[in-house]
Design a protein around this motif. Structure first.
Motif, short mmCIF file in Angstrom:
data_model
loop_
_atom_site.label_atom_id
_atom_site.label_comp_id
_atom_site.label_asym_id
_atom_site.label_seq_id
_atom_site.Cartn_x
_atom_site.Cartn_y
_atom_site.Cartn_z
N GLY A 169 0.83 -1.71 -0.06
CA GLY A 169 -0.28 -0.18 -0.21
C GLY A 169 0.86 1.18 0.09
N THR A 197 -5.05 2.06 3.51
CA THR A 197 -5.68 1.10 3.26
C THR A 197 -7.65 2.39 3.43
OG1 THR A 197 -6.22 0.31 5.28
CG2 THR A 197 -5.13 -0.97 3.43
N HIS A 198 -7.21 3.25 4.12
CA HIS A 198 -8.23 3.92 4.33
C HIS A 198 -8.29 5.25 5.16
CE1 HIS A 198 -6.45 2.14 8.30
NE2 HIS A 198 -7.31 3.20 8.86
#
Length: 449
Positions: free
Chosen positions: A103, A133-134
């Motif tokens: 990521g 991821t967020h």
């Protein structure tokens, strides 16, 4: 004696034992050069670089020195942990490289492959923090929810229309009132229950009779009793700062004003410094509470609470200012168009005009337009208000001068001029945002009671 002389003469000639211990210099050098190096070993050139072998035990050539130098540089390169977001650092011949977690990418794993903040999901001024991821939203005071979408309670909604404050209780909005008021029978209105409730001016205000655009350019002289919460701080009969009455025992001012003074007095009911108008009262200070995180360098947390030795007696010219609730101040009062400020003008430490100066219509400025205007950081515990035309008079007001905002005919304290003596007076002034210190003020009051 003869035998002693013989021994001395004999010692002057070299003996066989002497020659066995001390070799001639040429022979000694040959012996040392032939000694096996401690770090050397069979096929030693196939071994990893070694500083002792390459340059201490041997005469190293340029290639060997560069190898040893680059090896040391590799160790230093990873010692500073350059790889971010959990990346692993690896040394190579000339530098380092990072193995990034899933990521992330970039030389130091500083780039998240997916910019989850690109769509600007955080509402109402929230700040977005991106990860692989967020995302996470950090909300402004009073807002909450995943995207800061839920805000403070609107006390004028749901048919309630509270005069002052409100809170949510079991899904129902409940109104409540500021100091000196009680809730009316309609459970919405706030009715004074004392002769001099906070924030209620008893004399005719000049703000009610004059258009704000005219007051911006006039001399700024206030009427007596127009700002009855105003106090003067006096040291050795010299005006140096201002403040605001919170109740009969406490006054709020700037931390910078009082941080080093051994003693000073608080004057209430003051208006014209050159005339005794009959309502002035002098109070000694029994306790000084300076915010523990006050910074003289950045002016953050520039706030102090003073407890008086004797209680203040209220009248038409001496009345406390109302302390708002945090959400009510930041999302209703400070979303108003204007606030007002009062104080005495000082230039080079001397009073420029003896009568209390006021600017009743000072426009609030958005925080984003305020950042970078001054030589110190304007943080979210501060706010800007004013116009370029007002920069000069506002900059020279006494430190600790109260900035107030009116709501339904009641005045609330929303700010206070910073204790900074070297403003850039070509730009808009900065104030301490009092709403961020309501809990601190109430706690100190309780502790001092």
């Amino acid at each position: 004696m003869a035998w002693i002389l013989g021994l001395v003469l004999l010692s002057l000639f070299p003996t066989e034992a002497y020659q066995q211990v001390f070799l001639p210099s040429r022979s000694a050098r040959a012996l040392l050069m032939g000694r096996q190096k401690r770090a050397n070993f069979l096929l030693e050139e196939l071994r990893p670089g070694n500083l002792e072998r390459e340059c201490f035990e041997e005469n190293c050539n340029l290639e060997e020195w560069q190898f040893v130098k680059s090896y040391a540089a590799q160790k230093d390169a990873c010692a500073s942990t350059p790889c971010l977001n959990g990346g692993t650092c690896h040394r190579n011949i000339s530098d380092y490289n990072c193995t990034c977690r899933t990521g992330y990418e970039g030389r130091t794993c500083e780039i998240a492959e997916n910019d989850n903040c690109a769509s600007k999901p955080c509402k109402n001024g929230g700040w977005c923090q991106n990860s692989a991821t967020h995302y996470k939203c950090f909300c402004e005071t009073g807002y909450h929810g995943l995207n800061c979408e839920s805000g403070p309670i609107d006390c004028s909604s749901h048919g309630q229309s509270c005069d002052h404050f409100c809170k949510l209780h079991n899904g129902i909005i409940v109104c409540h009132c500021a100091q000196g008021y009680k809730l009316g029978d309609d459970e919405k209105s706030c009715i004074p229950e004392v002769p001099y409730p906070c924030g209620k001016v008893m004399v005719t205000s000049s703000t009610e009779a004059t258009d704000w655009s005219l007051r911006v350019i006039d001399d700024g002289q206030s009427r007596r009793g127009e700002y009855p919460w105003q106090v003067l701080l006096n040291h050795n009969n010299k005006t140096f700062c201002a403040g605001a009455i919170l109740n009969e025992d406490f006054v709020l001012t700037s931390a910078d004003c009082v941080k080093q003074l051994p003693s000073f007095t608080v004057v209430v009911g003051e208006h014209n410094l050159e005339v005794n108008e009959g309502n002035e009262r002098i109070h000694n200070v029994s306790q000084i509470h300076i915010h523990s995180r006050y910074s003289q360098a950045t002016f953050e947390n520039d706030i102090a609470l003073l407890k008086l030795e004797t209680p203040i007696e209220f009248n038409n010219y001496t009345i406390p200012i109302c302390l708002p609730e945090t959400d009510f101040a930041e999302f209703f009062l400070m979303n108003a168009e204007f606030g007002a400020i009062s104080g005495w003008k000082l230039r080079q430490g001397r009073v420029d005009h003896p009568v209390l100066f006021s600017v009743p219509y000072v426009p609030f400025i958005k925080h984003s337009k305020c950042v970078g205007l001054q030589h110190f950081p304007v943080v979210h515990r501060m706010f800007c208000a004013g116009l370029e035309e007002l920069a000069d008079p506002l900059c020279y007001l006494t430190r600790g001068s109260p900035f107030v905002t009116k709501y339904r005919d009641v005045w609330y304290m929303t700010g206070m001029s910073l204790g900074v003596g070297d403003y850039d007076c070509d730009v808009i002034p900065v104030y301490t945002k009092v709403s961020r210190y309501i809990n601190w003020i109430k706690t100190k009051m309780t502790q001092s009671s």
